[in-house]
Motif scaffolding. Structure first.
Motif, PDB file in Angstrom:
ATOM      1  N   TYR A 208       0.829  -1.202   0.000  1.00 27.65           N
ATOM      2  CA  TYR A 208       0.000   0.000   0.000  1.00 27.65           C
ATOM      3  C   TYR A 208       0.868   1.258   0.000  1.00 27.65           C
ATOM      4  O   TYR A 208       0.621   2.211  -0.764  1.00 27.65           O
ATOM      5  CB  TYR A 208      -0.923  -0.028   1.215  1.00 27.65           C
ATOM      6  N   VAL A 209       1.884   1.263   0.855  1.00 29.28           N
ATOM      7  CA  VAL A 209       2.799   2.405   0.902  1.00 29.28           C
ATOM      8  C   VAL A 209       3.463   2.605  -0.462  1.00 29.28           C
ATOM      9  O   VAL A 209       3.532   3.724  -0.987  1.00 29.28           O
ATOM     10  CB  VAL A 209       3.862   2.199   2.003  1.00 29.28           C
ATOM     11  N   ALA A 216       1.124   9.404  -6.941  1.00 25.14           N
ATOM     12  CA  ALA A 216       1.628  10.780  -6.942  1.00 25.14           C
ATOM     13  C   ALA A 216       2.262  11.159  -8.275  1.00 25.14           C
ATOM     14  O   ALA A 216       2.209  12.324  -8.681  1.00 25.14           O
ATOM     15  CB  ALA A 216       2.638  10.954  -5.811  1.00 25.14           C
ATOM     16  N   LEU A 217       2.865  10.181  -8.958  1.00 28.41           N
ATOM     17  CA  LEU A 217       3.640  10.472 -10.165  1.00 28.41           C
ATOM     18  C   LEU A 217       2.928  10.095 -11.455  1.00 28.41           C
ATOM     19  O   LEU A 217       3.502  10.257 -12.536  1.00 28.41           O
ATOM     20  CB  LEU A 217       4.988   9.741 -10.100  1.00 28.41           C
ATOM     21  N   SER A 218       1.711   9.560 -11.374  1.00 22.51           N
ATOM     22  CA  SER A 218       1.026   9.049 -12.564  1.00 22.51           C
ATOM     23  C   SER A 218       0.878  10.128 -13.641  1.00 22.51           C
ATOM     24  O   SER A 218       0.379  11.229 -13.363  1.00 22.51           O
ATOM     25  CB  SER A 218      -0.353   8.515 -12.187  1.00 22.51           C
ATOM     26  N   PHE A 291      -0.804  12.542  -2.036  1.00 20.34           N
ATOM     27  CA  PHE A 291      -0.356  11.145  -1.964  1.00 20.34           C
ATOM     28  C   PHE A 291       0.940  11.003  -1.168  1.00 20.34           C
ATOM     29  O   PHE A 291       1.161   9.968  -0.528  1.00 20.34           O
ATOM     30  CB  PHE A 291      -0.206  10.584  -3.379  1.00 20.34           C
ATOM     31  N   TRP A 292       1.797  12.023  -1.190  1.00 20.34           N
ATOM     32  CA  TRP A 292       3.008  11.950  -0.356  1.00 20.34           C
ATOM     33  C   TRP A 292       2.648  11.982   1.121  1.00 20.34           C
ATOM     34  O   TRP A 292       3.253  11.275   1.937  1.00 20.34           O
ATOM     35  CB  TRP A 292       3.957  13.096  -0.704  1.00 20.34           C
ATOM     36  N   GLY A 299       3.024   4.806   6.049  1.00 20.23           N
ATOM     37  CA  GLY A 299       4.315   4.238   6.431  1.00 20.23           C
ATOM     38  C   GLY A 299       4.509   4.219   7.939  1.00 20.23           C
ATOM     39  O   GLY A 299       5.005   3.238   8.506  1.00 20.23           O
ATOM     40  N   ALA A 300       4.115   5.308   8.608  1.00 16.86           N
ATOM     41  CA  ALA A 300       4.243   5.366  10.069  1.00 16.86           C
ATOM     42  C   ALA A 300       3.361   4.313  10.735  1.00 16.86           C
ATOM     43  O   ALA A 300       3.788   3.619  11.678  1.00 16.86           O
ATOM     44  CB  ALA A 300       3.872   6.763  10.559  1.00 16.86           C
TER      45      ALA A 300
END
Length: 567
Positions: A208-209, A216-218, A291-292, A299-300
C-alpha cells in the motif's frame, strides 16, 4: 550386600527437559477447567477454513491448561455422548496426512496443543495497558486506510485540471479505492488464518505504501485509477483484520468496550481526508502532495503495526506445536487447525462462495447489511454534498469546506461517550439471563433516528440567509447516529451467525464497500438537479424508511430469524 554393577545409562537415557513436559491433561483436570460434554460456542474469530462441521476442540485457542497438551482419547472419554468421535478427530495412522509439517512415522495418540496457565504468549495475559495500546494501533490503522480513500475529495478540481477529465471521472478516483476494499478481504482474511495477522499486515501495508508513489507520479488518469484500486486492495487488510486483532487480545467479556471504540474508526477516518487535503490544496495547489502525505501516514502506521507481535492464537499455537514436534520427536502433537489441510477449493468456498451464498439466502443478514450500506454510503455522500452546498451558498474554498466535516467527528465522540453506559446495560442483561442478539440493538434504537434527522436538518438549513452553523451542525447528528448504529448492527450480525460470523461479516464488508463506492458517483448530480434542499430530504426519507429495521428486529427478531435464517 550392595551391587557393584553400574547402571547402563546408554540403554536408559535420562529424558530431556522437553520430554518431561509432554504430559497431557487428565479427565479430572479438564473437567475442572470447564470442559464438558457440551461443545463451547464458537468465537467469531475461530478459524473458518476447513471446518464446515462443528470443531472437535473449540476451547483450544482460549483454554489454559497446566501441561499445554490435551489428548484425543481424553476428549473422547469426556465427550463420549456427544458428536465427537475418533473418526472426526482423526486416527494416529493418518496424522501425517493432516499437515505437511508433521514428521513421518508417527503412530501414537493425537495430542492437541493449548496455552499453559499464565502463558506469556497468550494475548489475554498481556498487560491491560499494552492491550489498549494495540487496540489504539489497530484503530489508527483503520483511520489511516479510510483516510486514504477520501483524500482526493479535497482536490477534485486539481484532478480535473491535471488530467483534463470530467468531475465524474475525478470522483471515480475515490470510488475505485473503495471498490478495492470489497475485493482485498477475499485474499487477506483466509491468508491471515494460515500465516497469521502480522505477516499479512506487513506485506499488504508495505505494498500500500509503495503504490502511493505511482499515484503521486502518474502521468495519466488511467494509471491513477489502476493504482488507486490497488491501494484499496492492499490497504483493505486493515479494514478486514483490525477487528480480528482486537478480538484476539480481549476475552469475550472484555471485548465489547474495545470494539465499541474501534467501531468509530472506519467512519471517522474518511472525514479526516477532506479536512487535511483541502488545506493542502489551498496552500500548495499540488495534487501529488496529497499522496506523499498519505504515504507518510501509511508508512508510520505500518511500522507501528509491524512492531506488534502475532496475536492470532491458532497461528501462535501452530508454531508452538511445530517446535514441540521437533523437540520431542512426537509427530502427533498438533493443533486442531492442522487436522485439516485446506485445498484452494476449500479456501475459495469459505472466503468467496459462502459470503455470496449468505447474501443470496439470508434475508436477515441482507436487511442488516443494507442498513450499514445506507449509512456508509450517506457518509461518502457528505463528501460530495458539502462542496456543492458550501461552495454554492457561501463560496468557501476547499480548506474551509473541509472544516465543515469536524461536526461529524464531534457527533462520533458523543456516541463514544454513551457507549460505556450501553455496555453496562448489556452486562446487566447477561448477569440476569442468557442474552439474545436482539439485546445488542439498544445502541441502534438510540442512534437510528439521528440519521434522517441529520439530512432533514441539512436540507432545511441549506439557504444563503442561514448561517453556516446550521448545515454544518447536521454532521453532529449524523456522526452520533452513524457510530451507534454500526456498533450495534455489527454485534447483532456476530451474535446471530456465531458459527459463520466471519462469512457474515465478509458479506457486510463486501456490500458496504459497494455502497460507499456507488453513492459518490451520483451525489453531485443529485444535488445539482434536485436542489440543495430536496436532495438532502430525499436521503432523509430513505433514512426514515430504514429506521424501522432495527426496531422491527428488536421486537420480532427472534421469530424472524427462526423463520428466515438458514444457518
Amino acid at each position: 550386600m550392595s551391587s557393584t554393577i553400574p547402571e547402563d545409562h546408554s540403554e536408559k537415557p535420562e529424558p530431556s527437559h522437553a520430554q518431561h513436559q509432554l504430559v497431557a491433561e487428565t479427565q479430572e483436570s479438564l473437567r475442572n477447567l470447564g470442559i464438558s460434554e457440551t461443545h463451547a460456542a464458537l468465537d467469531y474469530n475461530y478459524p473458518t477454513i476447513g471446518h464446515d462441521s462443528d470443531p472437535i476442540f473449540p476451547e483450544e485457542y482460549t483454554l489454559e491448561t497446566n501441561t499445554g497438551l490435551v489428548s484425543q482419547k481424553t476428549l473422547e472419554q469426556i465427550r463420549s455422548h456427544s458428536s465427537v468421535s475418533s473418526t472426526q478427530i482423526g486416527t494416529p495412522a493418518n496424522a501425517n496426512e493432516l499437515n505437511t509439517d508433521l514428521e513421518k512415522g508417527g503412530n501414537g495418540p493425537i495430542e492437541f496443543v493449548t496455552f499453559t496457565t499464565h502463558d506469556p504468549e497468550h494475548p489475554y495475559n498481556w498487560s491491560r495497558a499494552y492491550r489498549w495500546y494495540i487496540t489504539l494501533v489497530a484503530s489508527a490503522l483503520v483511520v489511516c486506510v479510510a483516510f486514504g480513500s477520501s483524500i482526493v475529495t479535497g482536490g477534485l478540481g486539481l484532478i480535473e485540471e491535471k488530467y483534463n477529465v470530467s468531475l465524474e471521472v475525478a470522483i471515480l478516483t475515490c470510488s475505485i479505492m473503495v471498490c478495492g476494499f470489497a475485493v482485498g478481504p477475499l485474499l487477506w482474511s483466509p491468508l491471515s488464518e494460515i500465516i497469521g495477522r502480522r505477516p499479512v499486515y506487513i506485506i499488504s501495508l508495505g505494498l500500500y505504501v509503495i503504490f502511493n508513489i505511482p499515484c503521486a507520479l502518474s502521468p495519466n488518469i488511467g494509471g491513477l485509477l489502476v493504482c488507486r484500486f490497488l491501494c484499496g486492495v492492499f490497504s483493505s487488510s486493515g479494514l478486514s483484520l483490525a477487528g480480528g486483532t482486537i478480538a484476539d487480545i480481549w476475552s469475550i467479556e472484555e471485548r465489547g468496550m474495545a470494539i465499541a471504540y474501534f467501531a468509530a474508526a472506519p467512519y471517522c477516518g474518511p472525514v479526516l481526508g477532506p479536512i487535511v487535503t483541502g488545506w493542502i490544496n489551498v496552500g500548495s495547489h499540488r495534487l501529488d502532495l496529497f499522496f506523499w502525505v498519505n504515504l507518510a501516514f501509511a508508512g508510520a502506521i505500518m511500522i507501528l503495526v509491524g512492531l506488534v507481535p502475532e496475536t492470532y492464537a491458532p497461528v501462535i499455537l501452530k508454531r508452538r506445536a511445530a517446535r514441540l514436534r521437533k523437540e520431542s520427536g512426537n509427530p502427533n502433537i498438533i493443533t486442531e487447525q492442522e487436522t485439516t489441510k485446506p485445498t484452494l477449493r476449500d479456501i475459495a468456498r469459505t472466503s468467496l462462495i459462502r459470503p455470496i451464498t449468505m447474501i443470496m439466502t439470508e434475508p436477515v443478514l441482507d436487511l442488516m447489511c443494507m442498513y450499514i450500506v445506507l449509512i456508509y454510503a450517506m457518509l461518502y455522500a457528505f463528501f460530495f454534498a458539502y462542496p456543492v452546498i458550501f461552495g454554492k451558498l457561501y463560496g468557501y474554498n476547499d480548506g474551509q469546506i473541509g472544516l465543515m466535516f469536524i461536526p461529524i467527528l464531534i457527533g462520533a465522540a458523543f456516541a463514544l461517550l454513551l457507549t460505556p453506559a450501553i455496555e453496562n446495560h448489556f452486562r446487566k442483561i447477561c448477569s440476569a439471563r442468557s442474552p439474545t442478539p436482539e439485546d445488542r440493538l439498544l445502541a441502534a434504537l438510540i442512534g437510528a433516528p439521528f440519521i434522517p434527522i441529520a439530512f432533514f436538518l441539512l436540507g432545511a438549513t441549506s439557504y444563503k440567509h442561514i448561517i453556516w452553523v446550521g448545515p454544518a451542525s447536521s454532521g453532529i447528528a449524523f456522526g452520533f447516529g452513524m457510530v451507534l448504529c454500526y456498533y450495534a448492527v455489527n454485534n447483532y450480525i456476530i451474535d446471530s451467525y456465531q458459527k459463520y460470523a466471519a462469512s457474515a461479516l465478509a458479506a457486510k464488508v463486501f456490500l458496504r464497500s459497494g455502497g460507499g463506492a456507488a453513492f459518490p458517483l451520483f451525489t453531485t448530480q443529485m444535488y445539482n438537479r434536485l436542489g440543495l434542499q430536496w436532495a438532502s430530504w430525499l436521503l432523509a426519507f430513505i433514512g426514515v424508511a430504514m429506521v424501522f429495521i432495527p426496531y422491527v428486529f428488536w421486537l420480532f427478531g427472534g421469530r424472524l430469524r427462526a423463520k428466515m435464517s438458514h444457518e
